[in-house]
Each structure stands twice: as C-alpha cells, then as structure tokens.
Design a protein around this motif. Structure first.
Motif, PDB file in Angstrom:
ATOM      1  N   GLU A 173      35.765 -25.432  49.251  1.00 49.39           N
ATOM      2  CA  GLU A 173      35.182 -24.402  50.090  1.00 49.39           C
ATOM      3  C   GLU A 173      36.008 -23.119  50.006  1.00 49.39           C
ATOM      4  OE1 GLU A 173      35.840 -27.470  51.012  1.00 49.39           O
ATOM      5  OE2 GLU A 173      33.990 -28.324  51.806  1.00 49.39           O
ATOM      6  N   VAL A 174      35.294 -22.002  49.946  1.00 47.01           N
ATOM      7  CA  VAL A 174      35.904 -20.683  50.034  1.00 47.01           C
ATOM      8  C   VAL A 174      35.531 -20.135  51.405  1.00 47.01           C
ATOM      9  CG1 VAL A 174      35.894 -18.319  49.129  1.00 47.01           C
ATOM     10  CG2 VAL A 174      35.799 -20.275  47.545  1.00 47.01           C
ATOM     11  N   ILE A 175      36.539 -19.907  52.221  1.00 48.83           N
ATOM     12  CA  ILE A 175      36.330 -19.412  53.587  1.00 48.83           C
ATOM     13  C   ILE A 175      36.965 -18.036  53.641  1.00 48.83           C
ATOM     14  CG2 ILE A 175      36.744 -19.840  56.035  1.00 48.83           C
ATOM     15  CD1 ILE A 175      37.302 -22.841  55.082  1.00 48.83           C
ATOM     16  N   THR A 199      36.715  -6.429  43.100  1.00 58.13           N
ATOM     17  CA  THR A 199      37.734  -5.441  42.767  1.00 58.13           C
ATOM     18  C   THR A 199      38.908  -5.619  43.729  1.00 58.13           C
ATOM     19  OG1 THR A 199      36.685  -3.807  44.214  1.00 58.13           O
ATOM     20  CG2 THR A 199      36.036  -3.780  41.881  1.00 58.13           C
ATOM     21  N   GLU A 200      39.976  -4.893  43.463  1.00 58.22           N
ATOM     22  CA  GLU A 200      41.186  -4.964  44.286  1.00 58.22           C
ATOM     23  C   GLU A 200      41.633  -6.425  44.471  1.00 58.22           C
ATOM     24  OE1 GLU A 200      41.396  -1.704  47.389  1.00 58.22           O
ATOM     25  OE2 GLU A 200      39.230  -2.061  47.248  1.00 58.22           O
ATOM     26  N   VAL A 201      41.589  -7.160  43.381  1.00 59.60           N
ATOM     27  CA  VAL A 201      41.848  -8.599  43.381  1.00 59.60           C
ATOM     28  C   VAL A 201      43.349  -8.868  43.280  1.00 59.60           C
ATOM     29  CG1 VAL A 201      41.486 -10.743  42.090  1.00 59.60           C
ATOM     30  CG2 VAL A 201      39.606  -9.094  42.324  1.00 59.60           C
ATOM     31  N   SER A 202      43.840  -9.707  44.179  1.00 59.23           N
ATOM     32  CA  SER A 202      45.218 -10.182  44.109  1.00 59.23           C
ATOM     33  C   SER A 202      45.282 -11.540  44.793  1.00 59.23           C
ATOM     34  CB  SER A 202      46.195  -9.192  44.754  1.00 59.23           C
ATOM     35  OG  SER A 202      45.938  -9.065  46.131  1.00 59.23           O
ATOM     36  N   THR A 203      46.376 -12.240  44.575  1.00 55.57           N
ATOM     37  CA  THR A 203      46.588 -13.529  45.228  1.00 55.57           C
ATOM     38  C   THR A 203      47.950 -13.516  45.893  1.00 55.57           C
ATOM     39  OG1 THR A 203      47.426 -14.452  43.140  1.00 55.57           O
ATOM     40  CG2 THR A 203      45.109 -14.891  43.686  1.00 55.57           C
ATOM     41  N   TYR A 204      48.117 -14.442  46.818  1.00 55.78           N
ATOM     42  CA  TYR A 204      49.402 -14.596  47.474  1.00 55.78           C
ATOM     43  C   TYR A 204      49.757 -16.079  47.506  1.00 55.78           C
ATOM     44  CZ  TYR A 204      52.986 -14.811  51.058  1.00 55.78           C
ATOM     45  OH  TYR A 204      54.145 -15.078  51.734  1.00 55.78           O
ATOM     46  N   ILE A 205      50.883 -16.427  47.000  1.00 52.84           N
ATOM     47  CA  ILE A 205      51.378 -17.781  46.793  1.00 52.84           C
ATOM     48  C   ILE A 205      50.298 -18.675  46.192  1.00 52.84           C
ATOM     49  CG2 ILE A 205      53.319 -17.588  48.375  1.00 52.84           C
ATOM     50  CD1 ILE A 205      51.804 -19.166  50.456  1.00 52.84           C
ATOM     51  N   ALA A 206      50.686 -19.817  45.738  1.00 50.53           N
ATOM     52  CA  ALA A 206      49.792 -20.672  44.952  1.00 50.53           C
ATOM     53  C   ALA A 206      49.009 -21.660  45.802  1.00 50.53           C
ATOM     54  CB  ALA A 206      50.593 -21.413  43.890  1.00 50.53           C
ATOM     55  N   SER A 207      48.544 -21.205  46.976  1.00 52.24           N
ATOM     56  CA  SER A 207      47.808 -22.127  47.841  1.00 52.24           C
ATOM     57  C   SER A 207      46.370 -21.672  48.094  1.00 52.24           C
ATOM     58  CB  SER A 207      48.549 -22.313  49.164  1.00 52.24           C
ATOM     59  OG  SER A 207      48.703 -21.071  49.824  1.00 52.24           O
ATOM     60  N   GLY A 208      45.832 -20.849  47.202  1.00 49.90           N
ATOM     61  CA  GLY A 208      44.426 -20.478  47.314  1.00 49.90           C
ATOM     62  C   GLY A 208      44.153 -19.311  48.244  1.00 49.90           C
ATOM     63  N   ASN A 209      45.024 -18.309  48.243  1.00 53.98           N
ATOM     64  CA  ASN A 209      44.817 -17.109  49.050  1.00 53.98           C
ATOM     65  C   ASN A 209      44.439 -15.969  48.117  1.00 53.98           C
ATOM     66  OD1 ASN A 209      45.846 -18.399  51.493  1.00 53.98           O
ATOM     67  ND2 ASN A 209      47.824 -18.294  50.465  1.00 53.98           N
ATOM     68  N   LEU A 210      43.236 -15.451  48.284  1.00 56.22           N
ATOM     69  CA  LEU A 210      42.708 -14.405  47.409  1.00 56.22           C
ATOM     70  C   LEU A 210      42.351 -13.191  48.258  1.00 56.22           C
ATOM     71  CD1 LEU A 210      41.528 -13.606  44.550  1.00 56.22           C
ATOM     72  CD2 LEU A 210      39.335 -14.481  45.425  1.00 56.22           C
ATOM     73  N   ILE A 213      39.710 -11.556  52.674  1.00 55.22           N
ATOM     74  CA  ILE A 213      40.774 -12.497  52.347  1.00 55.22           C
ATOM     75  C   ILE A 213      40.125 -13.872  52.311  1.00 55.22           C
ATOM     76  CG2 ILE A 213      42.955 -13.516  53.078  1.00 55.22           C
ATOM     77  CD1 ILE A 213      43.412 -10.824  54.654  1.00 55.22           C
ATOM     78  N   ALA A 214      40.150 -14.485  51.128  1.00 55.96           N
ATOM     79  CA  ALA A 214      39.584 -15.828  50.980  1.00 55.96           C
ATOM     80  C   ALA A 214      40.697 -16.856  51.092  1.00 55.96           C
ATOM     81  CB  ALA A 214      38.876 -15.970  49.638  1.00 55.96           C
ATOM     82  N   LEU A 215      40.403 -17.887  51.834  1.00 55.14           N
ATOM     83  CA  LEU A 215      41.294 -19.028  51.981  1.00 55.14           C
ATOM     84  C   LEU A 215      40.563 -20.205  51.347  1.00 55.14           C
ATOM     85  CD1 LEU A 215      42.082 -18.364  55.745  1.00 55.14           C
ATOM     86  CD2 LEU A 215      43.382 -17.567  53.761  1.00 55.14           C
ATOM     87  N   ILE A 216      41.040 -20.647  50.223  1.00 54.96           N
ATOM     88  CA  ILE A 216      40.365 -21.709  49.488  1.00 54.96           C
ATOM     89  C   ILE A 216      41.007 -23.028  49.873  1.00 54.96           C
ATOM     90  CG2 ILE A 216      39.708 -22.567  47.216  1.00 54.96           C
ATOM     91  CD1 ILE A 216      40.034 -19.594  46.278  1.00 54.96           C
ATOM     92  N   ARG A 217      40.160 -23.971  50.262  1.00 54.75           N
ATOM     93  CA  ARG A 217      40.640 -25.241  50.801  1.00 54.75           C
ATOM     94  C   ARG A 217      41.201 -26.153  49.724  1.00 54.75           C
ATOM     95  NH1 ARG A 217      39.365 -30.364  51.564  1.00 54.75           N
ATOM     96  NH2 ARG A 217      37.432 -30.276  50.386  1.00 54.75           N
ATOM     97  N   ALA A 218      42.356 -26.721  50.016  1.00 54.06           N
ATOM     98  CA  ALA A 218      42.940 -27.851  49.276  1.00 54.06           C
ATOM     99  C   ALA A 218      43.067 -27.627  47.776  1.00 54.06           C
ATOM    100  CB  ALA A 218      42.151 -29.117  49.569  1.00 54.06           C
ATOM    101  N   VAL A 219      43.702 -26.537  47.396  1.00 49.14           N
ATOM    102  CA  VAL A 219      44.004 -26.345  45.976  1.00 49.14           C
ATOM    103  C   VAL A 219      45.506 -26.467  45.768  1.00 49.14           C
ATOM    104  CG1 VAL A 219      41.966 -24.948  45.505  1.00 49.14           C
ATOM    105  CG2 VAL A 219      44.100 -23.815  46.141  1.00 49.14           C
ATOM    106  N   ASN A 220      45.834 -26.869  44.546  1.00 51.14           N
ATOM    107  CA  ASN A 220      47.222 -27.084  44.133  1.00 51.14           C
ATOM    108  C   ASN A 220      47.913 -28.160  44.961  1.00 51.14           C
ATOM    109  OD1 ASN A 220      46.908 -25.331  42.008  1.00 51.14           O
ATOM    110  ND2 ASN A 220      47.457 -23.568  43.248  1.00 51.14           N
TER     111      ASN A 220
END
Length: 174
Positions: free
Chosen positions: A72-74, A33-44, A5-12
């Motif tokens: 940053e991708v954390i 693979t198995e790529v999806s996102t959750y809400i528009a705040s940089g959760n991959l 689960i990637a949490l991308i800092r400060a997008v949107n």
C-alpha cells in the motif's frame, strides 16, 4: 517543494526489497516531479502529475509489476503530517518510541472503540481520523501490536513512522 509524502508499507523488511533509487525512478517515470526519498523504509516525497490518489494507485501497481509484491502507498500532504504530529496525544519520553501510523482510510467508530478499549501490554493507542497514534514502551520491534493485528481490528491497513521520521519528512517537504 513536494506536494505529497508517500509512506509505503512494509518495504525493505523480510523479502520485500525496494531500493530507493528505483522507487525514485518509478515515481519519475509515472510523471511525478520534485522526487526524493528519505531513508530506506519507503518514504517518498513528490509532486504528482495529477490527482494524488490516482498516482498512489499507479505507484502501487508499478511496484507490484517490477518487484512482484503488493504494498500500500499511503500519502499525505506535508500539512496533514504536521497536523498528525501536533495531534499526537501522548507524552513523548522518547520520539523513536512514539509513532504516527498512517491508515489507508478512516476506521469505523465501532472498530475504533474496540481497538482503543483493548489492553495492550506495552503500548498506548489512540485513533484520530485516519491516523493511529502509538506510544511503545520498549520500541516497535519488541511489540506484539503488529501490522496484522492493527489491520484485523481496525479493518484498514496502515504503516507507521516514529515522530523523528515524521518531523524530518515534514522538514524535507518545506
């Protein structure tokens, strides 16, 4: 099930627009693979094609190339996020005011001691490993405890998600 689960800092926020459809596209182009996102705040959510750290750096570079800004991708495993959620040290009156703030690395003991010894007017904080836990009294949007302040004192960058979002990401990865 996705491995990471990637949490991308400060997008949107501000001028850093990152459409989630394009984030999924970039991740897939990089071999995830198995790529999806959750809400528009940089959760991959994704399974990387190899070493997750290498994928995360490639994703940072691809976002910068395509959109013109660096973020940053954390990433964490679902188990790591589950542990962080379980370790939240504060009473949770309202989960949307309690956060797990994933850090890019583990801050030094000196930085943690300095940070935790500070008095913040409306927040309580505790660093556990490479996560910062915050309980806001009036919400993150009203706080003077900004990402800039956190990074300056702790010496590492990070990004926060409220406990509702963390729980949902864990659920989606299961």
């Amino acid at each position: 099930m996705p491995d990471r689960i990637a949490l991308i800092r400060a997008v949107n926020v501000g001028g850093a627009k990152l459409p989630m459809a394009q984030l999924r596209e970039i991740a897939s182009e990089l071999g995830a693979t198995e790529v999806s996102t959750y809400i528009a705040s940089g959760n991959l959510l994704y399974t990387p094609p190899g070493v997750s750290e290498d994928f995360d750096r490639a994703l940072e570079k691809a976002i910068e190339t395509r959109f013109g800004y660096y973020r940053e991708v954390i990433s964490r495993t679902p188990a790591q996020l589950r542990e962080a959620l379980a370790a939240h040290p504060f009473e949770v009156a309202n989960p949307k005011f309690s956060y797990v703030y994933a850090l890019t690395g583990t801050p030094t003991v000196k930085a943690v001691n300095e940070f935790e010894s500070r008095e913040f007017p409306t927040e309580v904080v505790r660093v556990i490993g490479d996560d910062l836990h915050i309980r806001y009294n009036a919400g993150a949007g009203q706080s003077k405890l900004t990402a800039t302040v956190i990074a300056r004192i702790l010496g590492v960058q990070g990004t926060g998600r409220n406990l509702n979002t963390v729980a949902k990401l864990i659920d989606l990865a299961s």
